[in-house]
Design an enzyme around this catalytic site. Structure first.
Site, PDB file in Angstrom:
ATOM      1  N   HIS A 205      72.074  24.331   6.972  1.00 30.53           N
ATOM      2  CA  HIS A 205      72.203  24.259   8.641  1.00 30.53           C
ATOM      3  C   HIS A 205      72.382  22.961   9.237  1.00 30.53           C
ATOM      4  O   HIS A 205      71.391  22.876   9.926  1.00 30.53           O
ATOM      5  CB  HIS A 205      71.199  25.473   9.182  1.00 30.53           C
TER       6      HIS A 205
ATOM      7  N   GLU B  57      77.810  24.028   8.847  1.00 32.05           N
ATOM      8  CA  GLU B  57      76.791  24.569   7.747  1.00 32.05           C
ATOM      9  C   GLU B  57      77.595  25.029   6.892  1.00 32.05           C
ATOM     10  O   GLU B  57      78.430  26.211   6.843  1.00 32.05           O
ATOM     11  CB  GLU B  57      76.164  25.639   8.557  1.00 32.05           C
TER      12      GLU B  57
ATOM     13  N   ASP C 116      80.424  29.832  18.514  1.00 27.01           N
ATOM     14  CA  ASP C 116      79.532  30.419  17.329  1.00 27.01           C
ATOM     15  C   ASP C 116      80.663  31.263  16.361  1.00 27.01           C
ATOM     16  O   ASP C 116      80.855  32.378  16.609  1.00 27.01           O
ATOM     17  CB  ASP C 116      78.463  31.181  17.776  1.00 27.01           C
TER      18      ASP C 116
ATOM     19  N   ARG D 184      63.819  22.346  14.874  1.00 28.39           N
ATOM     20  CA  ARG D 184      65.115  22.550  15.539  1.00 28.39           C
ATOM     21  C   ARG D 184      65.722  21.276  15.461  1.00 28.39           C
ATOM     22  O   ARG D 184      65.535  20.162  15.944  1.00 28.39           O
ATOM     23  CB  ARG D 184      64.890  22.782  17.218  1.00 28.39           C
TER      24      ARG D 184
ATOM     25  N   ARG E 194      62.677  28.433   5.629  1.00 31.31           N
ATOM     26  CA  ARG E 194      62.508  27.235   6.670  1.00 31.31           C
ATOM     27  C   ARG E 194      61.237  27.349   7.427  1.00 31.31           C
ATOM     28  O   ARG E 194      61.035  26.621   8.137  1.00 31.31           O
ATOM     29  CB  ARG E 194      63.830  27.278   7.509  1.00 31.31           C
TER      30      ARG E 194
HETATM   31  C1  BG6 Z   1      73.812  29.604  13.875  1.00 36.62           C
HETATM   32  C2  BG6 Z   1      74.232  31.040  14.018  1.00 36.62           C
HETATM   33  O1  BG6 Z   1      73.929  29.484  12.277  1.00 36.62           O
HETATM   34  O2  BG6 Z   1      72.566  29.280  13.990  1.00 36.62           O
HETATM   35  C3  BG6 Z   1      73.937  31.265  15.649  1.00 36.62           C
HETATM   36  O3  BG6 Z   1      75.505  31.064  13.666  1.00 36.62           O
HETATM   37  C4  BG6 Z   1      72.426  30.898  15.908  1.00 36.62           C
HETATM   38  O4  BG6 Z   1      74.234  32.486  15.828  1.00 36.62           O
HETATM   39  C5  BG6 Z   1      71.800  29.523  15.438  1.00 36.62           C
HETATM   40  O5  BG6 Z   1      72.147  31.169  17.314  1.00 36.62           O
HETATM   41  C6  BG6 Z   1      70.582  28.905  15.676  1.00 36.62           C
HETATM   42  O6  BG6 Z   1      69.699  29.884  14.980  1.00 36.62           O
HETATM   43  P1  BG6 Z   1      68.169  29.568  15.248  1.00 36.62           P
HETATM   44  O7  BG6 Z   1      67.528  30.926  14.424  1.00 36.62           O
HETATM   45  O8  BG6 Z   1      67.903  28.614  14.525  1.00 36.62           O
HETATM   46  O9  BG6 Z   1      67.716  29.668  16.504  1.00 36.62           O
END
Ligand code: BG6
Length: 296
Positions: free
Chosen positions: A167, A270, A211, A72, A97
């Site tokens: 991302h 992103e 979002d 994260r 990932r």
């Molecule tokens: C973003 C999406 O790219 O990633 C969101 O637009 C999503 O909808 C976010 O909640 C996080 O995703 P994840 O799978 O890493 O929790």
């Protein structure tokens, strides 16, 4: 994981390999320009900090370092699909990932930047989720700016259709004191409103969950971060959508790897190719998706 064999691949000064947890190697770079940490899991840049600057990437203090669990924060690589899969049994944002990548090389280039190259090819897990043969190469360049370049090489004998994102979690002083520029006059899908299309007028500011997928844009994004008295630039290539995301209070509280109140110090910008503009790669061809993150 053969740690000694990995160490043999470090052919550059100012780099070290260690383990965050047993069997979970990371490479730390501390060169003339910046420090950075890269995990082999996900070919994931976890941190990047030019010397004399506050860190440019946010990584959750509650991040989990375990195979098959994405980190994260930093820069997760979403591939070969972006977002949720129609089959809910398949992982959000693909599988790249969630796997350990092979370390190909660590070298210093002519500009004394550190270049780390990692690769992922189809394997038992990937073929169950996505029945294709492929090769991915990620090149991470740690210099005065951070470059992440993802090459998708179609080694299959059919066309591949992929969506993807780099991302990037950008670290900021406070989400309510930033302004995001670069989307003026772009259309975006609001993922919180059934993907309804809107037109962006002016800059973006945050006061709740956001979002969005900005469509048909190749523009640089600038984050004006008042608290850190700086502007951060997210530039890109090979990308036709840009995703902008902040989960705010309630959504971040549902994620066990999101540090408390962490939403205040991050914004995701992103470089992506999303479903409306999937990339089709012919056999033998390569598509390159790149992002460059810097102080503007
Ligand atoms: C973003 C999406 O790219 O990633 C969101 O637009 C999503 O909808 C976010 O909640 C996080 O995703 P994840 O799978 O890493 O929790």
């Amino acid at each position: 994981m053969d740690i000694a064999a990995l160490k043999d691949k470090l052919n550059a000064p100012h780099v070290e390999l260690s383990q965050l947890a047993a069997g979970y190697p990371v490479i730390d770079v501390n060169n003339t320009f910046a420090s950075a940490r890269i995990a082999l899991h996900g070919a994931h840049v976890m941190s990047f900090q030019p010397h004399g600057q506050a860190p440019l990437l946010w990584c959750s203090k509650a991040a989990i370092f375990k195979e098959s669990k994405p980190i994260r924060g930093g820069i997760p690589i979403c591939w070969p699909w972006f977002g949720n899969h129609a089959d809910i049994g398949k992982p959000a944002h693909g599988f790249a990932r969630n796997q350990f990548w092979q370390l190909h090389s660590v070298e210093e280039n002519a500009k004394h930047e550190t270049e780390i190259v990692l690769a992922l090819t189809d394997n038992e897990i990937s073929r169950k989720l996505w029945p294709h043969v492929f090769k991915l190469i990620v090149t991470i360049v740690v210099g005065p700016v951070l470059t992440v370049r993802l090459e998708t090489i179609n080694t299959d004998d059919v066309e591949l259709s992929i969506t993807a994102a780099l991302h990037s979690y950008i670290k900021i002083g406070d989400i309510e004191n930033i302004e995001v520029l670069g989307f003026e006059q772009s259309h975006y899908q609001d993922k919180l409103m059934d993907d309804i299309l809107f037109l962006q007028s002016g800059s973006v500011r945050f006061n709740s969950e956001l979002d969005r997928i900005y469509l048909d844009t190749t523009a640089d994004v600038i984050i004006k971060d008042d608290d850190n008295s700086r502007e951060v630039r997210v530039a890109k290539a090979g990308s036709y959508s840009t995703v902008l995301w902040n989960p705010w209070i309630e959504k971040s509280a549902t994620m066990n790897d999101f540090e408390e109140n962490g939403y205040r110090n991050m914004v995701c910008v992103e470089a992506a190719n999303t479903a409306e503009r999937a990339v089709v790669i012919k056999p033998g061809e390569t598509h390159t998706l790149e992002t460059v993150i810097s102080i503007a």
